[in-house]
Scaffold this motif. Structure first.
Motif, mmCIF file in Angstrom:
data_model
loop_
_atom_site.group_PDB
_atom_site.id
_atom_site.type_symbol
_atom_site.label_atom_id
_atom_site.label_comp_id
_atom_site.label_asym_id
_atom_site.label_seq_id
_atom_site.Cartn_x
_atom_site.Cartn_y
_atom_site.Cartn_z
ATOM 1 N N GLN A 168 76.557 91.607 74.756
ATOM 2 C CA GLN A 168 77.753 90.760 74.840
ATOM 3 C C GLN A 168 78.503 90.959 76.149
ATOM 4 N N LEU A 169 78.684 92.211 76.552
ATOM 5 C CA LEU A 169 79.441 92.460 77.779
ATOM 6 C C LEU A 169 78.690 91.965 79.010
ATOM 7 N N ALA A 170 77.388 92.231 79.075
ATOM 8 C CA ALA A 170 76.615 91.777 80.230
ATOM 9 C C ALA A 170 76.629 90.259 80.318
ATOM 10 N N SER A 171 76.475 89.598 79.179
ATOM 11 C CA SER A 171 76.507 88.140 79.166
ATOM 12 C C SER A 171 77.882 87.616 79.577
ATOM 13 N N ALA A 172 78.939 88.249 79.067
ATOM 14 C CA ALA A 172 80.300 87.814 79.387
ATOM 15 C C ALA A 172 80.607 87.945 80.874
ATOM 16 N N PHE A 173 79.985 88.933 81.530
ATOM 17 C CA PHE A 173 80.242 89.139 82.950
ATOM 18 C C PHE A 173 79.173 88.501 83.843
ATOM 19 N N GLY A 174 78.358 87.609 83.262
ATOM 20 C CA GLY A 174 77.500 86.759 84.077
ATOM 21 C C GLY A 174 76.125 87.285 84.397
ATOM 22 N N ALA A 175 75.622 88.258 83.649
ATOM 23 C CA ALA A 175 74.272 88.762 83.881
ATOM 24 C C ALA A 175 73.259 87.996 83.041
ATOM 25 N N TYR A 176 72.009 88.021 83.461
ATOM 26 C CA TYR A 176 70.886 87.523 82.660
ATOM 27 C C TYR A 176 70.408 88.693 81.818
ATOM 28 N N VAL A 177 70.346 88.519 80.499
ATOM 29 C CA VAL A 177 70.138 89.643 79.594
ATOM 30 C C VAL A 177 68.802 89.546 78.871
ATOM 31 N N ILE A 178 68.009 90.595 79.012
ATOM 32 C CA ILE A 178 66.759 90.754 78.274
ATOM 33 C C ILE A 178 66.905 91.987 77.399
ATOM 34 N N THR A 179 66.412 91.894 76.176
ATOM 35 C CA THR A 179 66.527 93.045 75.282
ATOM 36 C C THR A 179 65.236 93.250 74.501
ATOM 37 N N THR A 180 65.058 94.467 74.003
ATOM 38 C CA THR A 180 63.951 94.750 73.093
ATOM 39 C C THR A 180 64.517 95.090 71.720
ATOM 40 N N ALA A 181 63.752 94.751 70.690
ATOM 41 C CA ALA A 181 64.111 95.078 69.307
ATOM 42 C C ALA A 181 62.825 95.086 68.486
ATOM 43 N N GLY A 182 62.915 95.617 67.248
ATOM 44 C CA GLY A 182 61.704 95.892 66.496
ATOM 45 C C GLY A 182 61.327 94.905 65.415
ATOM 46 N N SER A 183 61.982 93.756 65.324
ATOM 47 C CA SER A 183 61.611 92.759 64.321
ATOM 48 C C SER A 183 62.113 91.396 64.765
ATOM 49 N N LYS A 184 61.577 90.348 64.127
ATOM 50 C CA LYS A 184 62.031 88.993 64.447
ATOM 51 C C LYS A 184 63.505 88.822 64.113
ATOM 52 N N ASP A 185 63.931 89.345 62.954
ATOM 53 C CA ASP A 185 65.336 89.227 62.574
ATOM 54 C C ASP A 185 66.245 89.885 63.610
ATOM 55 N N LYS A 186 65.860 91.051 64.087
ATOM 56 C CA LYS A 186 66.668 91.740 65.089
ATOM 57 C C LYS A 186 66.676 90.979 66.411
ATOM 58 N N CYS A 187 65.528 90.434 66.788
ATOM 59 C CA CYS A 187 65.476 89.641 68.019
ATOM 60 C C CYS A 187 66.345 88.395 67.896
ATOM 61 N N ASP A 188 66.296 87.744 66.740
ATOM 62 C CA ASP A 188 67.125 86.554 66.530
ATOM 63 C C ASP A 188 68.612 86.906 66.619
ATOM 64 N N ALA A 189 68.994 88.059 66.057
ATOM 65 C CA ALA A 189 70.392 88.489 66.129
ATOM 66 C C ALA A 189 70.815 88.720 67.578
ATOM 67 N N CYS A 190 69.924 89.290 68.381
ATOM 68 C CA CYS A 190 70.238 89.537 69.793
ATOM 69 C C CYS A 190 70.431 88.230 70.554
ATOM 70 N N LEU A 191 69.591 87.250 70.262
ATOM 71 C CA LEU A 191 69.724 85.952 70.927
ATOM 72 C C LEU A 191 71.046 85.283 70.576
ATOM 73 N N LYS A 192 71.468 85.408 69.326
ATOM 74 C CA LYS A 192 72.740 84.817 68.906
ATOM 75 C C LYS A 192 73.923 85.480 69.601
ATOM 76 N N LEU A 193 73.755 86.734 69.989
ATOM 77 C CA LEU A 193 74.839 87.457 70.669
ATOM 78 C C LEU A 193 74.923 87.130 72.154
ATOM 79 N N GLY A 194 73.913 86.445 72.679
ATOM 80 C CA GLY A 194 73.963 86.068 74.081
ATOM 81 C C GLY A 194 72.794 86.529 74.923
ATOM 82 N N ALA A 195 71.826 87.244 74.336
ATOM 83 C CA ALA A 195 70.642 87.629 75.097
ATOM 84 C C ALA A 195 69.871 86.370 75.491
#
Length: 336
Positions: A168-195
């Protein structure tokens, strides 16, 4: 000491009866701590649960000298008493705070430099989910890692409390955000947060995925809480002049790596721990957060992601939840 309410002599706290599993967390009665010069006493309404609490419970992360032996690194509540030399806070103020320990209790004393007002509109359970993650992410991602607008961040463990904050903070300050997570549900949650890109590390090689997402350039900043074999892979995924910031080593503190990558790419691999730092250091982070991040919290542009809330006396259940690894966001104790 100034106090505006009758403060009990004794309180309920959650202690670590011996190093071990979650069930070693036991309620016991302790003396209410008295604030010294520069300290305030907080009547705790909620306390955040963090990975270092789990490590302390296991006997692997002892509190720094002078800190409480009770777990708990962040709380929210109200000011119950003031030590000497306090100018900003008043009795009854609603606050949240970073603590060096002692948060799993009905009262905790905290140095005034680590105390912040409750963000506008926040409940105590939400506010208790803020200090540890926001102090950690702000210092490591922006101050130590030097993340800038337009750069690419790779944050591992995107569905954790740290990860959801960093996204959230990186996205709010204008960065391009890539993240790793261990399931589809977790990845979907990250995308909703701004990844911008979420990589299921169980199904994809994050090094290749990062290179593909950045047209071969790699990530400018990598926030890593894994360690172990991720060290070498982070070097591969990093951009030229990239900065890798180590904030935990969940997969191991010892790694084998090709250090020529550091030279060829001119990488910086740094890291830090927050708990043993000086009160002055933490106060500087608090001031930066209040100026730069508190307005974002007040408008809900960023906010803690809440997973589960447990009663204080069920702290062992909160630790079980954390160790199961299925949580998305923050686990909090309701102290009352």
């Amino acid at each position: 000491m100034a106090s505006g309410q009758k403060i009990p002599v004794r309180m309920t706290a959650i202690a670590i009866s011996e190093p071990g599993g979650p069930r070693v967390l036991k309620p016991e009665t302790r003396d209410v701590p008295l604030p010294g010069p520069g300290e305030i006493l907080i009547k705790v309404h909620a306390a955040g649960v963090n990975r270092p609490d789990v490590q302390q419970r296991k006997g692997a992360y002892p509190p720094p000298p002078g800190a409480s032996d009770l777990p708990g690194l962040e709380v929210s509540g109200e000011v119950a008493a003031l030590g000497d030399e306090i100018s900003r806070w008043r009795l009854g103020d609603r606050v949240c705070a970073l603590t060096p320990g002692g948060g799993y209790a009905e009262y905790v004393k905290v140095h005034t430099g680590s105390v912040l007002p409750l963000p506008a509109g926040f409940t105590h359970t939400e506010a208790a989910a803020v200090p540890e993650n926001y102090f950690t992410v702000w210092h490591n991602m922006f101050e130590r890692g030097g993340l800038k607008k337009g750069e690419t961040l790779l944050v591992h463990g995107g569905s954790s409390g740290i990860g959801t904050t960093a996204i959230q903070l990186a996205s709010a300050f204008g960065a391009y955000v890539i993240t790793t997570a261990g399931s589809k549900d977790k990845c979907d949650a990250c995308l909703k947060l701004g990844a911008d890109r979420a990589i299921n590390y169980r199904e994809e090689d994050f090094v290749k995925a990062v290179k593909d997402a950045t047209e071969g350039k790699g990530a400018n900043v990598i926030l890593d809480m894994v360690g172990g074999d991720y060290v070498q892979r982070n070097y591969e995924a990093a951009a030229v002049e990239g900065r890798i910031v180590q904030i935990a080593v969940q997969a191991g503190a010892v790694a084998s790596a090709d250090f020529s990558k550091i030279m060829v790419k001119r990488l910086t691999h740094t890291g830090s721990t927050l708990r043993p730092r000086t009160v002055e250091f933490k106060a500087a982070i608090a001031a930066a957060l209040e100026a730069q991040v508190w307005p974002l919290l007040g408008t809900r542009k960023v906010a803690p992601v809440m997973d589960m809330i447990y009663p204080l006396t069920d702290a062992w259940r909160a630790h079980e939840r954390m160790e199961e690894g299925e949580h998305i966001g923050k686990i909090v104790l309701d102290v009352g």
